[in-house]
Design an enzyme around this catalytic site. Sequence first.
Site, PDB file in Angstrom:
ATOM      1  N   GLY A 108     -53.211 -34.461 -46.094  1.00 37.25           N
ATOM      2  CA  GLY A 108     -53.248 -35.785 -46.719  1.00 37.25           C
ATOM      3  C   GLY A 108     -52.246 -35.919 -47.853  1.00 37.25           C
ATOM      4  O   GLY A 108     -51.553 -36.935 -47.982  1.00 37.25           O
ATOM      5  N   CYS A 109     -52.165 -34.905 -48.686  1.00 37.60           N
ATOM      6  CA  CYS A 109     -51.247 -34.947 -49.827  1.00 37.60           C
ATOM      7  C   CYS A 109     -49.797 -34.927 -49.361  1.00 37.60           C
ATOM      8  O   CYS A 109     -48.934 -35.565 -49.975  1.00 37.60           O
ATOM      9  CB  CYS A 109     -51.543 -33.801 -50.790  1.00 37.60           C
ATOM     10  SG  CYS A 109     -53.192 -33.947 -51.540  1.00 37.60           S
ATOM     11  N   THR A 110     -49.521 -34.222 -48.273  1.00 35.78           N
ATOM     12  CA  THR A 110     -48.175 -34.212 -47.705  1.00 35.78           C
ATOM     13  C   THR A 110     -47.826 -35.599 -47.186  1.00 35.78           C
ATOM     14  O   THR A 110     -46.723 -36.111 -47.438  1.00 35.78           O
ATOM     15  CB  THR A 110     -48.051 -33.161 -46.588  1.00 35.78           C
ATOM     16  OG1 THR A 110     -48.276 -31.864 -47.163  1.00 35.78           O
ATOM     17  CG2 THR A 110     -46.692 -33.209 -45.920  1.00 35.78           C
TER      18      THR A 110
ATOM     19  N   ALA B 146     -47.163 -37.863 -50.221  1.00 42.22           N
ATOM     20  CA  ALA B 146     -45.905 -37.524 -50.889  1.00 42.22           C
ATOM     21  C   ALA B 146     -44.708 -37.969 -50.055  1.00 42.22           C
ATOM     22  O   ALA B 146     -43.729 -38.513 -50.599  1.00 42.22           O
ATOM     23  CB  ALA B 146     -45.845 -36.024 -51.162  1.00 42.22           C
TER      24      ALA B 146
END
Length: 154
Positions: free
Chosen positions: A45-47, A50
């Site tokens: 999710g964070c990838t 970003a």
Amino acid sequence: MPQVAVGEKAPDLTLPAADGSTVSLADLRGKHVVVYFYPAAMTPGCTKQACDFRDSLDALAAQGYAVLGVSPDKPEKLQKFVERDGLTFPLLSDPSHATMEAWGAWGEKSLYGKKVVGVIRSTVVVDPEGVVEYARYNVKATGHVAALRKALGI
């Protein structure tokens, strides 16, 4: 911790960056600044989030917006994230959670039905004078940047 609200002065922010520099919100006075808080570098999710910011950076910059990502990860891990995904904006390290707490992005949340304490995925936009102009908490990683751009008219 209380969340920041539109119209109030943004809390101070001075943190180490992935590249070894120190980034301060005060140094960006005169620009709109998107500060987003995420749980962990190099997770799916964070990838996605970003990379969405990376892919929108030119459009945001053209309208005078800078982007800062903040997580509890150490600068070394953030640098690997930058290199792996070609991220082109500063990623900042807040392992003590002090900045996240001041911005209302650290606290109790629900994760898979359980109450846990951690990073509350959040995005705050600060105007050129240092005043909060947009604040969203518990945002979804996927689709959030598109929603932010729409809200900002970009």
